[in-house]
Design a protein around this motif. Structure first.
Motif, PDB file in Angstrom:
ATOM      1  N   GLU A   1       0.827  -1.207   0.000  1.00  0.00           N
ATOM      2  CA  GLU A   1       0.000   0.000   0.000  1.00  0.00           C
ATOM      3  C   GLU A   1       0.862   1.259   0.000  1.00  0.00           C
ATOM      4  O   GLU A   1       0.647   2.192   0.775  1.00  0.00           O
ATOM      5  CB  GLU A   1      -0.987   0.001   1.183  1.00  0.00           C
ATOM      6  CG  GLU A   1      -1.983  -1.148   1.143  1.00  0.00           C
ATOM      7  CD  GLU A   1      -2.988  -1.102   2.289  1.00  0.00           C
ATOM      8  OE1 GLU A   1      -3.191  -0.009   2.864  1.00  0.00           O
ATOM      9  OE2 GLU A   1      -3.567  -2.156   2.600  1.00  0.00           O
TER      10      GLU A   1
ATOM     11  N   ASN B   1       5.877   5.622   2.928  1.00  0.00           N
ATOM     12  CA  ASN B   1       4.508   5.784   3.416  1.00  0.00           C
ATOM     13  C   ASN B   1       3.740   4.531   3.014  1.00  0.00           C
ATOM     14  O   ASN B   1       3.206   4.446   1.910  1.00  0.00           O
ATOM     15  CB  ASN B   1       3.862   7.038   2.830  1.00  0.00           C
ATOM     16  CG  ASN B   1       2.548   7.378   3.505  1.00  0.00           C
ATOM     17  OD1 ASN B   1       2.076   6.661   4.387  1.00  0.00           O
ATOM     18  ND2 ASN B   1       1.942   8.484   3.093  1.00  0.00           N
ATOM     19  N   CYS B   2       3.745   3.546   3.915  1.00  0.00           N
ATOM     20  CA  CYS B   2       3.134   2.254   3.570  1.00  0.00           C
ATOM     21  C   CYS B   2       2.742   1.524   4.840  1.00  0.00           C
ATOM     22  O   CYS B   2       2.926   2.036   5.949  1.00  0.00           O
ATOM     23  CB  CYS B   2       4.110   1.408   2.744  1.00  0.00           C
ATOM     24  SG  CYS B   2       5.533   0.778   3.671  1.00  0.00           S
ATOM     25  N   VAL B   3       2.182   0.335   4.686  1.00  0.00           N
ATOM     26  CA  VAL B   3       1.860  -0.515   5.829  1.00  0.00           C
ATOM     27  C   VAL B   3       2.668  -1.804   5.727  1.00  0.00           C
ATOM     28  O   VAL B   3       3.077  -2.209   4.643  1.00  0.00           O
ATOM     29  CB  VAL B   3       0.348  -0.840   5.912  1.00  0.00           C
ATOM     30  CG1 VAL B   3      -0.464   0.432   6.108  1.00  0.00           C
ATOM     31  CG2 VAL B   3      -0.115  -1.597   4.680  1.00  0.00           C
TER      32      VAL B   3
ATOM     33  N   VAL C   1       2.295  -5.680   6.603  1.00  0.00           N
ATOM     34  CA  VAL C   1       1.322  -6.727   6.928  1.00  0.00           C
ATOM     35  C   VAL C   1       2.060  -8.015   7.250  1.00  0.00           C
ATOM     36  O   VAL C   1       2.968  -8.417   6.524  1.00  0.00           O
ATOM     37  CB  VAL C   1       0.343  -6.946   5.757  1.00  0.00           C
ATOM     38  CG1 VAL C   1      -0.639  -8.061   6.070  1.00  0.00           C
ATOM     39  CG2 VAL C   1      -0.401  -5.654   5.442  1.00  0.00           C
TER      40      VAL C   1
ATOM     41  N   VAL D   1      -2.011  -5.838  10.151  1.00  0.00           N
ATOM     42  CA  VAL D   1      -1.061  -4.740  10.010  1.00  0.00           C
ATOM     43  C   VAL D   1      -0.253  -4.655  11.305  1.00  0.00           C
ATOM     44  O   VAL D   1      -0.801  -4.385  12.373  1.00  0.00           O
ATOM     45  CB  VAL D   1      -1.780  -3.410   9.735  1.00  0.00           C
ATOM     46  CG1 VAL D   1      -0.767  -2.259   9.750  1.00  0.00           C
ATOM     47  CG2 VAL D   1      -2.499  -3.462   8.400  1.00  0.00           C
TER      48      VAL D   1
ATOM     49  N   TYR E   1       2.889  -2.878  11.432  1.00  0.00           N
ATOM     50  CA  TYR E   1       3.586  -1.599  11.487  1.00  0.00           C
ATOM     51  C   TYR E   1       3.059  -0.681  10.385  1.00  0.00           C
ATOM     52  O   TYR E   1       2.487  -1.139   9.389  1.00  0.00           O
ATOM     53  CB  TYR E   1       5.100  -1.770  11.301  1.00  0.00           C
ATOM     54  CG  TYR E   1       5.740  -2.674  12.318  1.00  0.00           C
ATOM     55  CD1 TYR E   1       6.015  -2.227  13.610  1.00  0.00           C
ATOM     56  CD2 TYR E   1       6.084  -3.984  11.983  1.00  0.00           C
ATOM     57  CE1 TYR E   1       6.601  -3.060  14.541  1.00  0.00           C
ATOM     58  CE2 TYR E   1       6.666  -4.825  12.916  1.00  0.00           C
ATOM     59  CZ  TYR E   1       6.927  -4.356  14.194  1.00  0.00           C
ATOM     60  OH  TYR E   1       7.501  -5.192  15.119  1.00  0.00           O
ATOM     61  N   LYS E   2       3.308   0.615  10.575  1.00  0.00           N
ATOM     62  CA  LYS E   2       3.034   1.620   9.557  1.00  0.00           C
ATOM     63  C   LYS E   2       4.296   2.453   9.380  1.00  0.00           C
ATOM     64  O   LYS E   2       4.882   2.908  10.365  1.00  0.00           O
ATOM     65  CB  LYS E   2       1.873   2.517   9.995  1.00  0.00           C
ATOM     66  CG  LYS E   2       0.553   1.806  10.208  1.00  0.00           C
ATOM     67  CD  LYS E   2      -0.511   2.748  10.751  1.00  0.00           C
ATOM     68  CE  LYS E   2      -0.206   3.163  12.172  1.00  0.00           C
ATOM     69  NZ  LYS E   2      -1.271   4.029  12.754  1.00  0.00           N
TER      70      LYS E   2
ATOM     71  N   ILE F   1       5.458   5.897   8.142  1.00  0.00           N
ATOM     72  CA  ILE F   1       4.748   7.152   7.887  1.00  0.00           C
ATOM     73  C   ILE F   1       5.717   8.331   7.864  1.00  0.00           C
ATOM     74  O   ILE F   1       6.746   8.323   8.539  1.00  0.00           O
ATOM     75  CB  ILE F   1       3.656   7.413   8.948  1.00  0.00           C
ATOM     76  CG1 ILE F   1       4.287   7.593  10.339  1.00  0.00           C
ATOM     77  CG2 ILE F   1       2.620   6.303   8.953  1.00  0.00           C
ATOM     78  CD1 ILE F   1       3.318   8.108  11.373  1.00  0.00           C
TER      79      ILE F   1
ATOM     80  N   PRO G   1       0.369  -0.293  15.322  1.00  0.00           N
ATOM     81  CA  PRO G   1      -1.009   0.166  15.084  1.00  0.00           C
ATOM     82  C   PRO G   1      -1.542   1.095  16.169  1.00  0.00           C
ATOM     83  O   PRO G   1      -2.456   1.882  15.906  1.00  0.00           O
ATOM     84  CB  PRO G   1      -1.801  -1.145  15.034  1.00  0.00           C
ATOM     85  CG  PRO G   1      -0.815  -2.143  14.518  1.00  0.00           C
ATOM     86  CD  PRO G   1       0.487  -1.757  15.171  1.00  0.00           C
TER      87      PRO G   1
ATOM     88  N   ASN H   1       0.002   3.522  17.285  1.00  0.00           N
ATOM     89  CA  ASN H   1       0.677   4.797  17.016  1.00  0.00           C
ATOM     90  C   ASN H   1       1.929   5.041  17.862  1.00  0.00           C
ATOM     91  O   ASN H   1       2.482   6.147  17.843  1.00  0.00           O
ATOM     92  CB  ASN H   1      -0.285   5.984  17.163  1.00  0.00           C
ATOM     93  CG  ASN H   1      -1.398   5.947  16.133  1.00  0.00           C
ATOM     94  OD1 ASN H   1      -1.201   5.521  14.998  1.00  0.00           O
ATOM     95  ND2 ASN H   1      -2.593   6.365  16.534  1.00  0.00           N
TER      96      ASN H   1
END
Length: 204
Positions: free
Chosen positions: A57, A64-66, A68, A74, A76-77, A79, A91, A93
């Protein structure tokens, strides 16, 4: 002074910073891998199993992705933060790492890698295909081979394959990592390595 701390803006605890957005609960964790208990672990005496994580994504790219993982969750992110910063968050934050993009990029992985220049921590080898680094007193090497970037232990056993990075379907990157490596605290380091090694930016 502390209100300009990029780590505080990303949710990093700082007892001297009354403006920190982190609740400080990170420090209550036991000295184990940050994902201890969240992922399956290997059984002593059996070959290590492997878990797979997908960076996907992209919006518009890896920064800037996720991420899985098992059970299509999910984990981690990745960002963007304030200009020049990239965070990796859970997730909830809470930030697990921060990269400062500057002439000589800086990195910090919470409770694993103290803030320092990427090029000083992940040293390029003379062959131009490998990078050596240290975590918790043990040395490891990422090396390009075939279609993978593979993570090996340098000591005590130079033959141990801990993880590998590869390109997945268009718009995704794949990280395969053994449960032994996760138990050794290498998952967050591997996540950071994917971002650094596959973002297309200069990291030295």
């Amino acid at each position: 002074m502390y209100t300009n701390n990029p780590y505080a803006q990303g949710g990093w605890s700082n007892s001297a910073n009354t403006h920190s957005v982190n609740d400080g609960t990170w420090g209550t964790l036991l000295p184990q891998a940050p994902t201890y208990g969240a992922l399956p672990s290997s059984t002593s005496g059996t070959p290590p199993s492997t878990l797979t994580f997908y960076f996907t994504e992209f919006s518009p790219d890896l920064l800037n992705c996720v991420v899985v993982g098992p059970q299509s969750k999910v984990y981690y992110k990745v960002i963007p933060g304030p200009p020049g910063l990239t965070y990796v968050q859970k997730p909830d934050n809470s930030s697990i790492l921060c990269i400062e993009w500057q002439q000589h990029p800086m990195i910090e992985v919470r409770e694993i890698v103290p803030r320092q220049a990427v090029g000083q921590w992940m040293l390029p080898a003379a062959d131009g295909k490998s990078r050596i680094f240290e975590v918790k007193g043990r040395r490891y090497v990422w090396t390009a081979e075939n279609n993978f970037i593979s993570l090996y232990s340098v000591y005590p056993s130079p033959s141990d394959l801990n993880a590998r990075i590869s390109n997945g379907k268009p718009g995704s990157i794949v990280l395969e990592i053994t449960t032994n490596a996760i138990s050794a605290g290498l998952l967050e380091v591997a996540i950071a390595s994917v971002v650094l090694l596959k973002c297309g930016r200069n990291i030295d």
